[in-house]
Design an enzyme around this catalytic site. Sequence first.
Site, mmCIF file in Angstrom:
data_model
loop_
_atom_site.group_PDB
_atom_site.id
_atom_site.type_symbol
_atom_site.label_atom_id
_atom_site.label_comp_id
_atom_site.label_asym_id
_atom_site.label_seq_id
_atom_site.Cartn_x
_atom_site.Cartn_y
_atom_site.Cartn_z
ATOM 1 N N ASP A 42 0.821 -1.216 0.000
ATOM 2 C CA ASP A 42 0.000 0.000 0.000
ATOM 3 C C ASP A 42 0.853 1.265 0.000
ATOM 4 O OD1 ASP A 42 0.995 -0.338 2.478
ATOM 5 O OD2 ASP A 42 -0.880 0.010 3.558
ATOM 6 N N HIS A 245 22.753 2.328 -19.541
ATOM 7 C CA HIS A 245 21.733 2.663 -18.532
ATOM 8 C C HIS A 245 22.026 1.959 -17.203
ATOM 9 C CE1 HIS A 245 18.721 3.983 -21.841
ATOM 10 N NE2 HIS A 245 19.577 4.927 -21.526
ATOM 11 N N ASP A 262 25.730 10.429 -14.885
ATOM 12 C CA ASP A 262 24.668 11.041 -15.694
ATOM 13 C C ASP A 262 23.507 11.287 -14.732
ATOM 14 O OD1 ASP A 262 22.588 11.687 -17.413
ATOM 15 O OD2 ASP A 262 23.043 10.112 -18.871
ATOM 16 N N ASP A 273 19.901 17.515 -17.564
ATOM 17 C CA ASP A 273 20.404 16.198 -17.970
ATOM 18 C C ASP A 273 21.890 16.374 -18.267
ATOM 19 O OD1 ASP A 273 20.822 13.678 -18.967
ATOM 20 O OD2 ASP A 273 19.514 13.899 -20.709
ATOM 21 N N HIS A 352 24.677 5.392 -29.470
ATOM 22 C CA HIS A 352 23.444 6.143 -29.187
ATOM 23 C C HIS A 352 23.432 7.457 -29.956
ATOM 24 C CE1 HIS A 352 25.607 8.821 -26.392
ATOM 25 N NE2 HIS A 352 26.128 7.759 -25.817
ATOM 26 N N HIS A 356 18.715 15.009 -27.501
ATOM 27 C CA HIS A 356 17.248 14.940 -27.516
ATOM 28 C C HIS A 356 16.710 16.232 -26.944
ATOM 29 C CE1 HIS A 356 17.704 14.083 -23.202
ATOM 30 N NE2 HIS A 356 18.658 13.251 -23.565
ATOM 31 N N HIS A 363 13.430 13.088 -21.954
ATOM 32 C CA HIS A 363 13.391 12.953 -23.414
ATOM 33 C C HIS A 363 12.114 13.666 -23.826
ATOM 34 C CE1 HIS A 363 15.989 9.117 -22.844
ATOM 35 N NE2 HIS A 363 16.703 10.215 -22.808
ATOM 36 N N GLU A 386 25.384 15.070 -26.207
ATOM 37 C CA GLU A 386 25.953 14.041 -25.340
ATOM 38 C C GLU A 386 26.679 12.913 -26.068
ATOM 39 O OE1 GLU A 386 22.916 11.447 -23.577
ATOM 40 O OE2 GLU A 386 21.417 12.878 -24.271
ATOM 41 N N TYR A 390 32.541 4.170 -25.848
ATOM 42 C CA TYR A 390 32.445 3.093 -24.856
ATOM 43 C C TYR A 390 33.205 1.888 -25.385
ATOM 44 C CZ TYR A 390 28.621 6.315 -23.991
ATOM 45 O OH TYR A 390 27.889 7.464 -23.810
ATOM 46 N N ARG A 408 31.239 9.749 -21.525
ATOM 47 C CA ARG A 408 30.200 10.572 -22.142
ATOM 48 C C ARG A 408 30.298 11.956 -21.514
ATOM 49 N NH1 ARG A 408 26.272 7.496 -21.565
ATOM 50 N NH2 ARG A 408 25.141 8.208 -19.735
ATOM 51 N N GLU A 410 27.884 15.400 -21.448
ATOM 52 C CA GLU A 410 26.539 15.847 -21.821
ATOM 53 C C GLU A 410 26.223 17.205 -21.211
ATOM 54 O OE1 GLU A 410 23.322 13.339 -20.367
ATOM 55 O OE2 GLU A 410 21.980 14.134 -21.908
HETATM 56 N N1 GLY Z 1 19.936 10.507 -18.925
HETATM 57 C C1 GLY Z 1 19.266 10.092 -20.084
HETATM 58 C C2 GLY Z 1 19.913 10.602 -21.278
HETATM 59 O O1 GLY Z 1 21.010 11.097 -21.220
HETATM 60 O O2 GLY Z 1 19.333 10.605 -22.337
HETATM 61 MN MN MN Z 2 21.832 12.022 -19.527
HETATM 62 MN MN MN Z 3 20.373 12.932 -22.319
#
Ligand code: GLY
Ligand code: MN
Ligand code: MN
Length: 440
Positions: A42, A245, A262, A273, A352, A356, A363, A386, A390, A408, A410
Amino acid sequence: MPAPTAAEVAEYAARRARLLAAIGPNNVAIVPSAREVIRNRDAHYRFRQDSDFLYLSGFNEPDSMLVLVPGRKEGEFLMFVRARDAAREIWDGRRAGPEGAVSVFGADQAFVIGDFEKHLHDLLAGRGRLFFTLGEHPEWDGKIAAVVREIREVSRRGASAPTDFVALETTLHEQRLIKTEAELALIRHACTVSAAAHVRAMRATRPGSWEWAVAAEIHHEFERNGMECGYGSIVGGGDNACILHYKENESQLRDGDLLLIDAGGEYRGYTADITRTFPVNGRYSGAQKEVYEVVLAAQLAAIAELTAGNASSRPHEVATKALTEGMVALGLLKGDVATLIEEGKHRQFYMHGTGHWLGLDVHDVGRYKLEGEARPFQPGMVMTVEPGLYIAPGTEGVDPRFHGIGIRIEDDVLVTGGAPEVLTFGVPKAVADVEALMRG
Ligand code: GLY
Ligand code: MN
Ligand code: MN
Protein backbone atom coordinates in the site's frame (compact mmCIF):
# COMPACT_ATOMS: atom_id res chain seq x y z
CA MET A 1 4.56 22.10 -5.55
CA PRO A 2 3.40 25.43 -4.08
CA ALA A 3 0.21 27.13 -5.29
CA PRO A 4 0.91 29.19 -8.42
CA THR A 5 1.59 32.92 -8.17
CA ALA A 6 -0.54 35.39 -10.15
CA ALA A 7 2.20 35.53 -12.80
CA GLU A 8 2.23 31.74 -13.06
CA VAL A 9 -1.56 31.58 -13.35
CA ALA A 10 -1.30 34.09 -16.22
CA GLU A 11 1.43 31.97 -17.85
CA TYR A 12 -0.72 28.84 -17.72
CA ALA A 13 -3.67 30.82 -19.10
CA ALA A 14 -1.52 32.01 -22.01
CA ARG A 15 -0.48 28.43 -22.77
CA ARG A 16 -4.10 27.31 -22.76
CA ALA A 17 -5.10 30.24 -24.96
CA ARG A 18 -2.54 29.13 -27.55
CA LEU A 19 -3.80 25.58 -27.40
CA LEU A 20 -7.45 26.70 -27.58
CA ALA A 21 -6.62 28.65 -30.73
CA ALA A 22 -4.83 25.63 -32.22
CA ILE A 23 -7.71 23.28 -31.39
CA GLY A 24 -10.13 25.54 -33.21
CA PRO A 25 -13.81 26.29 -32.67
CA ASN A 26 -16.31 23.43 -32.45
CA ASN A 27 -13.63 21.08 -31.15
CA VAL A 28 -12.64 19.90 -27.69
CA ALA A 29 -9.52 18.66 -25.85
CA ILE A 30 -9.30 16.32 -22.87
CA VAL A 31 -6.12 16.01 -20.80
CA PRO A 32 -6.04 13.54 -17.88
CA SER A 33 -3.68 13.90 -14.92
CA ALA A 34 -1.30 11.19 -13.82
CA ARG A 35 -2.44 8.61 -11.28
CA GLU A 36 -0.79 7.45 -8.11
CA VAL A 37 1.25 4.30 -8.70
CA ILE A 38 1.73 1.54 -6.13
CA ARG A 39 5.36 0.79 -5.30
CA ASN A 40 4.66 -2.16 -3.02
CA ARG A 41 1.60 -3.31 -1.12
CA ASP A 42 0.00 0.00 0.00
CA ALA A 43 3.00 2.31 -0.45
CA HIS A 44 3.05 4.62 -3.47
CA TYR A 45 5.85 6.01 -5.56
CA ARG A 46 6.29 9.72 -5.10
CA PHE A 47 3.59 11.35 -7.23
CA ARG A 48 4.71 12.92 -10.50
CA GLN A 49 2.13 14.85 -12.50
CA ASP A 50 1.59 14.15 -16.20
CA SER A 51 3.75 16.64 -18.09
CA ASP A 52 1.01 17.82 -20.48
CA PHE A 53 -1.36 18.35 -17.58
CA LEU A 54 1.25 20.23 -15.56
CA TYR A 55 2.17 22.40 -18.54
CA LEU A 56 -1.42 23.53 -18.98
CA SER A 57 -2.47 23.96 -15.37
CA GLY A 58 0.30 23.79 -12.76
CA PHE A 59 -2.11 21.53 -10.87
CA ASN A 60 -0.23 18.80 -9.04
CA GLU A 61 -2.94 16.39 -7.87
CA PRO A 62 -3.81 12.92 -9.20
CA ASP A 63 -7.26 11.79 -10.40
CA SER A 64 -7.99 15.02 -12.23
CA MET A 65 -9.03 15.99 -15.72
CA LEU A 66 -8.72 19.15 -17.74
CA VAL A 67 -11.11 19.93 -20.59
CA LEU A 68 -10.68 22.78 -23.09
CA VAL A 69 -13.76 23.74 -25.06
CA PRO A 70 -13.10 26.68 -27.39
CA GLY A 71 -15.92 29.22 -27.53
CA ARG A 72 -18.10 27.55 -24.90
CA LYS A 73 -20.31 30.24 -23.34
CA GLU A 74 -20.18 28.94 -19.75
CA GLY A 75 -16.39 28.74 -19.89
CA GLU A 76 -13.62 27.28 -22.04
CA PHE A 77 -11.42 25.81 -19.28
CA LEU A 78 -12.96 23.11 -17.10
CA MET A 79 -11.32 21.08 -14.38
CA PHE A 80 -12.51 17.88 -12.75
CA VAL A 81 -10.71 17.24 -9.49
CA ARG A 82 -10.89 15.23 -6.28
CA ALA A 83 -13.55 16.43 -3.85
CA ARG A 84 -12.44 18.07 -0.63
CA ASP A 85 -12.51 15.43 2.11
CA ALA A 86 -11.57 16.39 5.67
CA ALA A 87 -10.77 12.84 6.73
CA ARG A 88 -8.67 11.96 3.64
CA GLU A 89 -6.85 15.28 3.80
CA ILE A 90 -5.75 14.52 7.38
CA TRP A 91 -4.19 11.28 6.12
CA ASP A 92 -3.02 12.08 2.60
CA GLY A 93 -2.61 15.83 2.32
CA ARG A 94 -4.36 18.92 1.07
CA ARG A 95 -6.72 18.99 -1.88
CA ALA A 96 -7.74 22.08 -3.82
CA GLY A 97 -11.22 20.75 -4.56
CA PRO A 98 -13.39 22.30 -7.26
CA GLU A 99 -13.41 25.62 -5.34
CA GLY A 100 -9.60 25.81 -5.37
CA ALA A 101 -9.48 24.76 -9.03
CA VAL A 102 -11.47 27.93 -9.80
CA SER A 103 -10.06 30.38 -7.24
CA VAL A 104 -6.38 29.31 -7.29
CA PHE A 105 -5.90 27.68 -10.71
CA GLY A 106 -8.21 29.84 -12.78
CA ALA A 107 -10.67 27.23 -14.08
CA ASP A 108 -13.84 28.76 -15.53
CA GLN A 109 -15.80 25.89 -14.02
CA ALA A 110 -14.76 22.94 -11.86
CA PHE A 111 -16.50 19.78 -10.73
CA VAL A 112 -15.61 16.67 -8.80
CA ILE A 113 -13.94 13.97 -10.87
CA GLY A 114 -16.74 11.52 -10.08
CA ASP A 115 -19.06 13.65 -12.22
CA PHE A 116 -16.77 13.71 -15.25
CA GLU A 117 -18.70 11.28 -17.42
CA LYS A 118 -22.00 12.92 -16.54
CA HIS A 119 -20.71 16.27 -17.85
CA LEU A 120 -18.76 14.80 -20.74
CA HIS A 121 -21.88 13.99 -22.71
CA ASP A 122 -22.79 17.68 -22.97
CA LEU A 123 -19.20 18.76 -23.52
CA LEU A 124 -18.69 16.45 -26.50
CA ALA A 125 -22.11 16.72 -28.10
CA GLY A 126 -21.97 18.87 -31.23
CA ARG A 127 -18.15 19.05 -31.25
CA GLY A 128 -16.44 17.83 -34.43
CA ARG A 129 -12.96 16.89 -33.36
CA LEU A 130 -11.83 15.38 -30.06
CA PHE A 131 -8.19 15.94 -29.09
CA PHE A 132 -7.31 13.12 -26.73
CA THR A 133 -4.27 10.86 -26.81
CA LEU A 134 -5.70 7.34 -26.95
CA GLY A 135 -3.71 4.61 -25.29
CA GLU A 136 -1.80 6.82 -22.85
CA HIS A 137 -4.45 6.73 -20.13
CA PRO A 138 -6.12 3.33 -20.54
CA GLU A 139 -8.37 3.92 -17.53
CA TRP A 140 -10.09 6.70 -19.50
CA ASP A 141 -10.06 5.34 -23.07
CA GLY A 142 -13.09 3.08 -22.57
CA LYS A 143 -15.06 5.62 -20.56
CA ILE A 144 -14.61 8.35 -23.15
CA ALA A 145 -15.42 5.94 -25.98
CA ALA A 146 -18.59 4.92 -24.13
CA VAL A 147 -19.76 8.53 -23.88
CA VAL A 148 -19.07 9.08 -27.60
CA ARG A 149 -21.15 5.98 -28.38
CA GLU A 150 -23.94 7.19 -26.12
CA ILE A 151 -24.07 10.50 -28.03
CA ARG A 152 -24.15 8.63 -31.36
CA GLU A 153 -27.08 6.59 -30.15
CA VAL A 154 -29.17 9.64 -29.30
CA SER A 155 -27.87 11.80 -32.15
CA ARG A 156 -31.07 11.44 -34.16
CA ARG A 157 -32.73 13.52 -31.47
CA GLY A 158 -29.99 16.07 -30.97
CA ALA A 159 -26.35 17.05 -31.43
CA SER A 160 -23.91 14.72 -33.15
CA ALA A 161 -20.86 13.02 -31.63
CA PRO A 162 -17.27 13.97 -32.56
CA THR A 163 -16.15 12.29 -35.75
CA ASP A 164 -12.39 12.96 -35.67
CA PHE A 165 -10.11 11.70 -32.92
CA VAL A 166 -6.75 13.40 -32.82
CA ALA A 167 -3.69 12.76 -30.63
CA LEU A 168 -2.87 15.84 -28.63
CA GLU A 169 0.80 15.84 -29.60
CA THR A 170 -0.02 17.23 -33.03
CA THR A 171 -0.60 20.58 -31.36
CA LEU A 172 0.39 20.55 -27.71
CA HIS A 173 3.76 18.88 -28.13
CA GLU A 174 4.79 21.28 -30.85
CA GLN A 175 3.91 24.07 -28.45
CA ARG A 176 5.92 22.49 -25.62
CA LEU A 177 8.96 22.21 -27.89
CA ILE A 178 9.49 25.99 -27.93
CA LYS A 179 10.10 27.10 -24.37
CA THR A 180 8.68 30.34 -23.00
CA GLU A 181 10.76 32.74 -20.89
CA ALA A 182 9.02 31.43 -17.75
CA GLU A 183 9.97 27.86 -18.67
CA LEU A 184 13.53 28.87 -19.44
CA ALA A 185 13.87 30.44 -15.99
CA LEU A 186 12.95 27.09 -14.42
CA ILE A 187 15.23 25.13 -16.78
CA ARG A 188 18.15 27.48 -16.04
CA HIS A 189 17.63 26.92 -12.34
CA ALA A 190 17.49 23.13 -12.75
CA CYS A 191 20.71 23.32 -14.82
CA THR A 192 22.52 25.57 -12.33
CA VAL A 193 21.75 23.37 -9.32
CA SER A 194 22.49 20.19 -11.27
CA ALA A 195 25.86 21.57 -12.36
CA ALA A 196 26.66 22.38 -8.72
CA ALA A 197 25.67 18.82 -7.79
CA HIS A 198 28.16 17.42 -10.31
CA VAL A 199 30.88 19.72 -8.95
CA ARG A 200 30.11 18.46 -5.46
CA ALA A 201 30.35 14.85 -6.65
CA MET A 202 33.75 15.52 -8.24
CA ARG A 203 35.00 17.02 -5.00
CA ALA A 204 33.67 14.15 -2.89
CA THR A 205 35.02 11.26 -4.99
CA ARG A 206 38.09 9.35 -3.79
CA PRO A 207 39.51 5.89 -4.47
CA GLY A 208 37.48 3.58 -2.22
CA SER A 209 34.28 5.69 -2.36
CA TRP A 210 31.12 3.81 -3.29
CA GLU A 211 28.97 4.70 -6.28
CA TRP A 212 25.88 5.04 -4.06
CA ALA A 213 27.70 7.41 -1.74
CA VAL A 214 28.66 9.66 -4.65
CA ALA A 215 25.04 9.47 -5.87
CA ALA A 216 23.98 10.63 -2.41
CA GLU A 217 26.15 13.76 -2.75
CA ILE A 218 24.32 14.59 -5.98
CA HIS A 219 20.88 13.86 -4.56
CA HIS A 220 21.53 15.88 -1.43
CA GLU A 221 22.37 18.87 -3.57
CA PHE A 222 19.12 18.40 -5.51
CA GLU A 223 16.96 17.95 -2.44
CA ARG A 224 18.38 20.79 -0.40
CA ASN A 225 17.35 22.99 -3.35
CA GLY A 226 13.80 21.65 -3.41
CA MET A 227 14.47 19.38 -6.37
CA GLU A 228 14.33 15.69 -7.10
CA CYS A 229 15.91 13.47 -9.75
CA GLY A 230 14.51 14.06 -13.24
CA TYR A 231 15.43 10.44 -14.10
CA GLY A 232 17.34 7.60 -12.48
CA SER A 233 20.92 8.71 -11.80
CA ILE A 234 23.71 6.74 -13.45
CA VAL A 235 26.87 6.61 -11.34
CA GLY A 236 29.15 4.10 -12.99
CA GLY A 237 32.82 3.58 -12.15
CA GLY A 238 35.32 1.66 -14.30
CA ASP A 239 33.71 -0.90 -16.62
CA ASN A 240 30.24 0.12 -15.38
CA ALA A 241 30.56 3.27 -17.50
CA CYS A 242 30.25 1.04 -20.58
CA ILE A 243 26.68 0.04 -19.55
CA LEU A 244 24.62 2.87 -21.00
CA HIS A 245 21.73 2.66 -18.53
CA TYR A 246 23.68 1.37 -15.52
CA LYS A 247 21.54 2.11 -12.48
CA GLU A 248 22.65 -0.26 -9.75
CA ASN A 249 25.18 2.30 -8.44
CA GLU A 250 26.55 -0.37 -6.12
CA SER A 251 30.28 -0.75 -6.80
CA GLN A 252 33.32 0.57 -5.02
CA LEU A 253 35.46 3.05 -6.96
CA ARG A 254 39.04 2.09 -7.68
CA ASP A 255 42.16 4.16 -8.00
CA GLY A 256 42.91 4.59 -11.70
CA ASP A 257 39.31 4.16 -12.88
CA LEU A 258 37.03 6.75 -14.41
CA LEU A 259 33.63 7.59 -12.98
CA LEU A 260 30.74 8.43 -15.34
CA ILE A 261 27.85 10.31 -13.76
CA ASP A 262 24.67 11.04 -15.69
CA ALA A 263 22.29 12.86 -13.35
CA GLY A 264 19.92 15.81 -13.56
CA GLY A 265 17.70 17.50 -11.02
CA GLU A 266 14.10 18.44 -11.71
CA TYR A 267 12.78 21.83 -10.61
CA ARG A 268 9.02 22.43 -10.81
CA GLY A 269 8.82 19.65 -13.37
CA TYR A 270 11.74 20.80 -15.56
CA THR A 271 14.80 18.61 -15.59
CA ALA A 272 18.45 19.08 -16.39
CA ASP A 273 20.40 16.20 -17.97
CA ILE A 274 24.16 16.34 -17.38
CA THR A 275 26.94 13.79 -17.82
CA ARG A 276 30.53 14.12 -16.76
CA THR A 277 33.28 11.52 -16.73
CA PHE A 278 36.21 12.14 -14.40
CA PRO A 279 39.09 10.21 -12.81
CA VAL A 280 38.43 8.71 -9.38
CA ASN A 281 41.93 9.71 -8.22
CA GLY A 282 41.78 13.21 -9.74
CA ARG A 283 44.12 12.63 -12.71
CA TYR A 284 43.25 11.18 -16.11
CA SER A 285 45.66 8.47 -17.25
CA GLY A 286 47.27 8.79 -20.68
CA ALA A 287 44.80 6.42 -22.37
CA GLN A 288 41.81 7.99 -20.58
CA LYS A 289 42.90 11.46 -21.64
CA GLU A 290 43.30 10.39 -25.28
CA VAL A 291 39.75 9.07 -25.45
CA TYR A 292 38.36 11.95 -23.41
CA GLU A 293 39.83 14.59 -25.72
CA VAL A 294 38.16 12.92 -28.69
CA VAL A 295 34.76 12.97 -26.99
CA LEU A 296 35.18 16.55 -25.80
CA ALA A 297 36.19 17.80 -29.24
CA ALA A 298 33.18 16.03 -30.75
CA GLN A 299 30.90 17.58 -28.13
CA LEU A 300 32.21 21.12 -28.69
CA ALA A 301 31.84 20.73 -32.46
CA ALA A 302 28.29 19.41 -32.05
CA ILE A 303 27.25 22.22 -29.68
CA ALA A 304 28.36 24.81 -32.25
CA GLU A 305 25.70 23.40 -34.61
CA LEU A 306 22.77 24.42 -32.40
CA THR A 307 21.99 27.62 -34.25
CA ALA A 308 18.61 28.79 -35.49
CA GLY A 309 17.91 27.59 -39.02
CA ASN A 310 20.45 24.78 -38.90
CA ALA A 311 19.07 21.25 -39.39
CA SER A 312 18.54 19.57 -36.03
CA SER A 313 20.28 16.46 -37.35
CA ARG A 314 23.58 18.36 -37.68
CA PRO A 315 24.89 17.86 -34.11
CA HIS A 316 24.67 14.09 -34.53
CA GLU A 317 26.30 14.15 -37.96
CA VAL A 318 29.13 16.37 -36.75
CA ALA A 319 29.67 14.39 -33.53
CA THR A 320 29.62 11.06 -35.36
CA LYS A 321 32.22 12.28 -37.84
CA ALA A 322 34.50 13.71 -35.14
CA LEU A 323 34.20 10.58 -33.00
CA THR A 324 34.86 8.26 -35.93
CA GLU A 325 37.94 10.27 -36.92
CA GLY A 326 39.03 9.90 -33.30
CA MET A 327 38.36 6.15 -33.32
CA VAL A 328 40.63 5.80 -36.35
CA ALA A 329 43.32 7.99 -34.79
CA LEU A 330 43.20 5.91 -31.59
CA GLY A 331 43.35 2.67 -33.59
CA LEU A 332 39.90 1.48 -32.48
CA LEU A 333 38.78 1.32 -36.11
CA LYS A 334 40.64 1.09 -39.38
CA GLY A 335 39.58 2.49 -42.70
CA ASP A 336 38.08 5.50 -44.38
CA VAL A 337 35.94 7.60 -42.01
CA ALA A 338 33.04 8.18 -44.41
CA THR A 339 32.87 4.47 -45.31
CA LEU A 340 33.04 3.40 -41.66
CA ILE A 341 30.09 5.69 -40.86
CA GLU A 342 28.14 4.56 -43.90
CA GLU A 343 28.59 0.93 -42.85
CA GLY A 344 27.70 1.74 -39.23
CA LYS A 345 31.07 0.49 -37.94
CA HIS A 346 31.31 3.41 -35.51
CA ARG A 347 28.36 1.96 -33.60
CA GLN A 348 30.61 -0.58 -31.92
CA PHE A 349 31.89 2.29 -29.75
CA TYR A 350 29.24 5.00 -30.23
CA MET A 351 25.83 3.37 -30.24
CA HIS A 352 23.44 6.14 -29.19
CA GLY A 353 22.20 9.45 -30.53
CA THR A 354 23.87 12.77 -29.80
CA GLY A 355 20.94 14.52 -28.16
CA HIS A 356 17.25 14.94 -27.52
CA TRP A 357 14.80 17.69 -26.66
CA LEU A 358 14.75 18.57 -22.96
CA GLY A 359 12.02 20.11 -20.81
CA LEU A 360 9.27 18.71 -18.62
CA ASP A 361 10.34 15.25 -19.79
CA VAL A 362 13.98 14.29 -19.92
CA HIS A 363 13.39 12.95 -23.41
CA ASP A 364 11.05 15.79 -24.14
CA VAL A 365 8.23 15.90 -26.65
CA GLY A 366 8.26 17.44 -30.11
CA ARG A 367 8.95 15.95 -33.50
CA TYR A 368 12.50 15.67 -34.80
CA LYS A 369 11.42 15.53 -38.43
CA LEU A 370 8.86 17.45 -40.44
CA GLU A 371 7.67 15.75 -43.61
CA GLY A 372 10.57 13.32 -43.47
CA GLU A 373 13.27 16.00 -43.15
CA ALA A 374 15.20 16.97 -40.01
CA ARG A 375 13.46 20.10 -38.75
CA PRO A 376 15.46 23.32 -38.44
CA PHE A 377 16.41 24.64 -35.02
CA GLN A 378 14.36 27.57 -33.70
CA PRO A 379 15.11 29.91 -30.78
CA GLY A 380 13.59 28.50 -27.58
CA MET A 381 14.38 24.86 -28.29
CA VAL A 382 16.50 23.10 -25.66
CA MET A 383 18.52 20.04 -26.65
CA THR A 384 21.12 17.89 -24.95
CA VAL A 385 24.49 17.29 -26.61
CA GLU A 386 25.95 14.04 -25.34
CA PRO A 387 28.48 12.18 -27.47
CA GLY A 388 30.42 9.31 -25.92
CA LEU A 389 32.80 6.46 -26.57
CA TYR A 390 32.44 3.09 -24.86
CA ILE A 391 35.16 0.49 -25.20
CA ALA A 392 33.81 -2.65 -23.53
CA PRO A 393 36.28 -4.67 -21.45
CA GLY A 394 38.00 -7.37 -23.50
CA THR A 395 37.15 -5.86 -26.89
CA GLU A 396 39.14 -7.83 -29.43
CA GLY A 397 41.49 -6.02 -31.75
CA VAL A 398 41.73 -2.98 -29.46
CA ASP A 399 44.80 -2.00 -27.47
CA PRO A 400 44.12 -3.30 -23.91
CA ARG A 401 44.99 0.08 -22.39
CA PHE A 402 41.65 1.34 -23.74
CA HIS A 403 39.63 -1.58 -22.38
CA GLY A 404 36.80 -0.64 -20.01
CA ILE A 405 36.95 3.07 -20.78
CA GLY A 406 33.48 4.57 -21.10
CA ILE A 407 33.20 8.33 -21.53
CA ARG A 408 30.20 10.57 -22.14
CA ILE A 409 30.02 14.35 -21.85
CA GLU A 410 26.54 15.85 -21.82
CA ASP A 411 25.38 19.45 -21.64
CA ASP A 412 22.01 21.13 -22.07
CA VAL A 413 21.95 23.79 -24.75
CA LEU A 414 19.45 26.51 -25.62
CA VAL A 415 18.99 27.58 -29.23
CA THR A 416 18.91 31.40 -29.34
CA GLY A 417 18.83 33.99 -32.09
CA GLY A 418 22.64 33.99 -31.92
CA ALA A 419 25.23 31.63 -30.49
CA PRO A 420 24.11 28.44 -28.70
CA GLU A 421 23.81 28.96 -24.95
CA VAL A 422 25.19 26.16 -22.77
CA LEU A 423 22.93 26.13 -19.71
CA THR A 424 25.05 23.64 -17.79
CA PHE A 425 28.30 25.62 -17.98
CA GLY A 426 28.70 25.47 -14.19
CA VAL A 427 30.44 22.12 -14.18
CA PRO A 428 33.86 21.97 -15.85
CA LYS A 429 34.70 19.54 -18.62
CA ALA A 430 38.18 20.46 -19.91
CA VAL A 431 40.77 17.99 -18.58
CA ALA A 432 42.82 20.67 -16.83
CA ASP A 433 39.72 22.26 -15.26
CA VAL A 434 38.37 18.95 -13.94
CA GLU A 435 41.76 18.02 -12.51
CA ALA A 436 42.16 21.47 -10.90
CA LEU A 437 38.73 21.20 -9.30
CA MET A 438 39.49 17.76 -7.89
CA ARG A 439 42.84 18.96 -6.50
CA GLY A 440 41.27 22.02 -4.89
N1 GLY B 1 19.94 10.51 -18.92
C1 GLY B 1 19.27 10.09 -20.08
C2 GLY B 1 19.91 10.60 -21.28
O1 GLY B 1 21.01 11.10 -21.22
O2 GLY B 1 19.33 10.61 -22.34
MN1 MN C 1 21.83 12.02 -19.53
MN1 MN D 1 20.37 12.93 -22.32
